[in-house]
Design a protein around this motif. Structure first.
Motif, PDB file in Angstrom:
ATOM      1  N   UNK A 175      -8.236   8.396   1.298  1.00  0.00           N
ATOM      2  CA  UNK A 175      -8.365   7.437   0.084  1.00  0.00           C
ATOM      3  C   UNK A 175      -6.644   6.719   0.768  1.00  0.00           C
ATOM      4  N   UNK A 176      -7.032   4.922   0.112  1.00  0.00           N
ATOM      5  CA  UNK A 176      -6.238   4.865   0.322  1.00  0.00           C
ATOM      6  C   UNK A 176      -4.450   4.479  -0.231  1.00  0.00           C
ATOM      7  N   UNK A 177      -3.447   4.818   0.012  1.00  0.00           N
ATOM      8  CA  UNK A 177      -2.593   4.593  -0.623  1.00  0.00           C
ATOM      9  C   UNK A 177      -1.838   4.544  -1.953  1.00  0.00           C
ATOM     10  N   UNK A 178      -1.936   4.952  -2.920  1.00  0.00           N
ATOM     11  CA  UNK A 178      -1.319   4.121  -4.470  1.00  0.00           C
ATOM     12  C   UNK A 178      -0.759   3.165  -4.121  1.00  0.00           C
ATOM     13  N   UNK A 179       0.608   3.287  -3.002  1.00  0.00           N
ATOM     14  CA  UNK A 179       1.293   2.567  -3.312  1.00  0.00           C
ATOM     15  C   UNK A 179       1.407   1.585  -1.776  1.00  0.00           C
ATOM     16  N   UNK A 180       1.557   0.217  -1.575  1.00  0.00           N
ATOM     17  CA  UNK A 180       2.055  -0.090  -0.294  1.00  0.00           C
ATOM     18  C   UNK A 180       2.355  -1.833  -0.625  1.00  0.00           C
ATOM     19  N   UNK A 181       3.687  -1.811   0.189  1.00  0.00           N
ATOM     20  CA  UNK A 181       3.835  -2.812   1.095  1.00  0.00           C
ATOM     21  C   UNK A 181       2.956  -4.586   1.549  1.00  0.00           C
ATOM     22  N   UNK A 239      10.766 -13.106  -0.537  1.00  0.00           N
ATOM     23  CA  UNK A 239      10.478 -13.910  -0.057  1.00  0.00           C
ATOM     24  C   UNK A 239       8.795 -13.898  -1.472  1.00  0.00           C
ATOM     25  N   UNK A 240       7.935 -12.589  -1.404  1.00  0.00           N
ATOM     26  CA  UNK A 240       6.951 -13.195  -1.957  1.00  0.00           C
ATOM     27  C   UNK A 240       7.110 -11.747  -3.240  1.00  0.00           C
ATOM     28  N   UNK A 241       6.324 -11.545  -3.335  1.00  0.00           N
ATOM     29  CA  UNK A 241       5.532 -10.384  -4.595  1.00  0.00           C
ATOM     30  C   UNK A 241       5.392  -9.228  -3.310  1.00  0.00           C
ATOM     31  N   UNK A 242       6.058  -8.236  -4.027  1.00  0.00           N
ATOM     32  CA  UNK A 242       5.831  -6.321  -2.972  1.00  0.00           C
ATOM     33  C   UNK A 242       5.872  -7.115  -1.627  1.00  0.00           C
ATOM     34  N   UNK A 243       7.182  -7.591  -1.563  1.00  0.00           N
ATOM     35  CA  UNK A 243       7.106  -8.401  -0.201  1.00  0.00           C
ATOM     36  C   UNK A 243       7.545  -7.487   1.144  1.00  0.00           C
TER      37      UNK A 243
END
Length: 550
Positions: free
Chosen positions: A244-250, A291-295
């Motif tokens: 599964x894709x991680x629940x959190x990724x930057x 600079x951007x969201x969740x950078x």
């Protein structure tokens, strides 16, 4: 709003700039569209470290590196792992790109003023044998000026053509569809977005103020990948291979790198292949100054850090820093680790931690020779800033304090001091002799046989708990989304193909939207330095092919 021109290039990133310059060089009138403002000219290449994959270059030869097209071709094949019928065109693009990288690539770029840092980097070291993935020798040539230094010659060419009236810029134009006549693409249509003066990379307004439709003899799509759209990343995530894709990724790219146009062109009849092949990094940090969201910022690690699971166990062979990104990602995601840890000390971080990105390397970006030379004297300022302010860093004087700080950071109690101490001590005991049964320690010593690593990138083997090595450091590593390795299928003229394998008249694609060529010339893995190079090569091919057709 209507407009007619010879060719339309959709996307003003690196591939788009190259394609537009080649078209204009051939005397064609070009309309260059982008949904972002002019401040984003150059796209994601601007933010890059500027690494370029070259084969048997003068920089390599000066360092005693014996490279060849045969060796690089074998490395590419072992790394890509082509194994599908749809790999027909990607294989051919890979072959042609390798010949380009071993042939005229450097001279072409050098002739436009591009220069490279004299020490060649060794990315994706592999570590799984001669028949396994990875670079057998260092091939990562860092451009003097980093990403902006790569963009600069092509921006200069494009702006000169714009001044001469051969190229017209149309920023804040979001293409929402292709215009066709019969089976031929004859233009694009979309929405005009309100003007935006946000800084490069920041999220811009999506308020529409009008519509447009432009016609042309050829349309080249260079709209980039999907790394800023985590919903799309998750839709195509290969759970059968990676879990599964991680629940959190930057996010390693801004939100406007969303893959919307790629999906639109696919829905209009273009063949999309290998969307499950992606290139995401395992060493992502939350940017303390985003600079951007969740950078997210990627660490470019040397080989000496101890890599631990969330429970403090050492990751197994061959999962060492900087060796094989996909193998390490697969181990992490199939085990469903929400994060991992690098454990090291100040002596190691001083030599082995670099941060990817032009803004994280002001000395190289600004071509500051004195600043580059100062790297050998201490922790780089951008790395020090992360040590001081980054929420993924824990810096403590002793191991018990460090483990407690790691648990405090995550709000969990998964780490036990005895488990972490055993992992560190087992590693340190292998360091005390010039011999070792530990593959990572052997790899560290092997890396230092290369002068570029010995003097700039790999710390001398020493115990992590050594008293003279400075404070202990733990760095929480997150998965960082970055590149799409699949894309719109194209032939060797960069013509976009239908599912039946026939070219769509008037439609071309280059750069990441085309998997950097053919719909996925990297296969499952990259040898690094090949993303910018893929944009350069596929943009050149598309521009020249379209000009010939016109």
């Amino acid at each position: 709003m209507t407009h007619a021109t010879d060719a339309i290039v959709v996307g003003a990133g690196l591939a788009g700039l190259v394609a537009a310059a080649e078209l204009a060089d051939a005397g064609k009138r070009v309309l260059l569209l982008d949904q972002e403002g002019e401040q984003n000219l150059g796209g994601q290449a601007f933010w890059s470290f500027g690494g370029l994959f070259l084969i048997d270059s003068p920089e390599q030869r000066r360092l005693g590196i014996r490279d060849s097209l045969d060796l690089a071709t074998r490395d590419w094949a072992n790394t890509a792992g082509f194994d599908r019928p749809e790999d027909h065109w990607p294989r051919q693009w890979a072959e042609h790109y390798l010949n380009f990288a071993a042939g005229e690539k450097r001279a072409w770029l050098h002739g436009m003023g591009m220069r490279w840092f004299p020490v060649v980097g060794w990315a994706e070291r592999g570590g799984q044998g001669a028949e396994g993935p990875g670079n057998s020798v260092p091939r990562f040539h860092v451009t003097w000026g980093t990403g902006p230094g790569v963009v600069e010659p092509f921006e200069r060419r494009v702006r000169a053509h714009a001044s001469a009236g051969r190229i017209t810029f149309a920023f804040r134009h979001r293409v929402t569809g292709l215009t066709t006549h019969g089976d031929r693409v004859t233009g694009v249509h979309g929405q005009l977005l309100e003007a935006s003066d946000v800084a490069r990379g920041e999220r811009s307004s999506r308020v529409t103020v009008g519509d447009f439709e432009y016609t042309a003899g050829a349309v080249i799509v260079t709209s980039g990948g999907i790394g800023g759209n985590h919903d799309l990343v998750r839709r195509y995530w290969p759970t059968e291979r990676l879990g599964p894709a991680p629940d959190f990724m930057v996010a390693g790219v801004p939100a406007h790198v969303d893959g919307t146009l790629r999906e639109t062109v696919h829905a209009a009849g273009a063949n999309l292949i290998h969307p499950d092949r992606m290139w995401h990094y395992t060493e992502g940090l939350r940017n303390w100054n985003p600079i951007w969201h969740n950078h997210g910022i990627r660490v470019l690690p040397g080989p000496s850090s101890l890599w631990l699971t969330p429970d403090g166990e050492r990751l197994p062979y061959p999962n060492y820093p900087g060796f094989d990104t996909l193998t390490s990602l697969t181990h992490i995601t199939t085990h469903r680790y929400p994060y991992t840890w690098f454990l090291l000390n100040e002596k190691i971080i001083r030599r082995e931690f670099a941060l990817s990105g032009s803004e994280q390397n002001p000395d190289l970006t600004n071509r500051d020779v004195r600043g580059v030379l100062s790297r050998v004297r201490g922790v780089q300022d951008p790395v020090r800033a992360f040590m001081d302010h980054g929420e993924d860093f824990v810096v403590r004087a002793t191991l018990p304090e460090l483990v407690q700080g790691m648990n405090d950071l995550t709000g969990e109690t998964r780490l036990q001091l005895d488990t972490v101490r055993r992992a560190v001590q087992d590693r340190d005991l292998q360091i005390r002799n010039p011999y070792s049964k530990d593959p990572q320690v052997t790899a560290i010593r092997g890396a230092r046989a290369y002068p570029g690593d010995r003097f700039t990138r790999v710390a001398a083997p020493a115990p992590i708990l050594g008293p003279a090595s400075g404070p202990l450091i733990a760095v929480r590593m997150n998965v960082l989304t970055r590149k799409s390795l699949g894309g719109l299928e194209t032939d060797l003229q960069a013509r976009v193909l239908t599912p039946a394998g026939t070219p769509i008249p008037g439609l071309y694609a280059a750069g990441e939207v085309a998997g950097f060529g053919g719909g996925g010339m990297h296969g499952y893995r990259s040898l690094e330095g090949t993303f910018l190079g893929g944009c350069l090569y596929s943009g050149r091919v598309a521009g020249r092919a379209a000009a010939t057709e016109l």
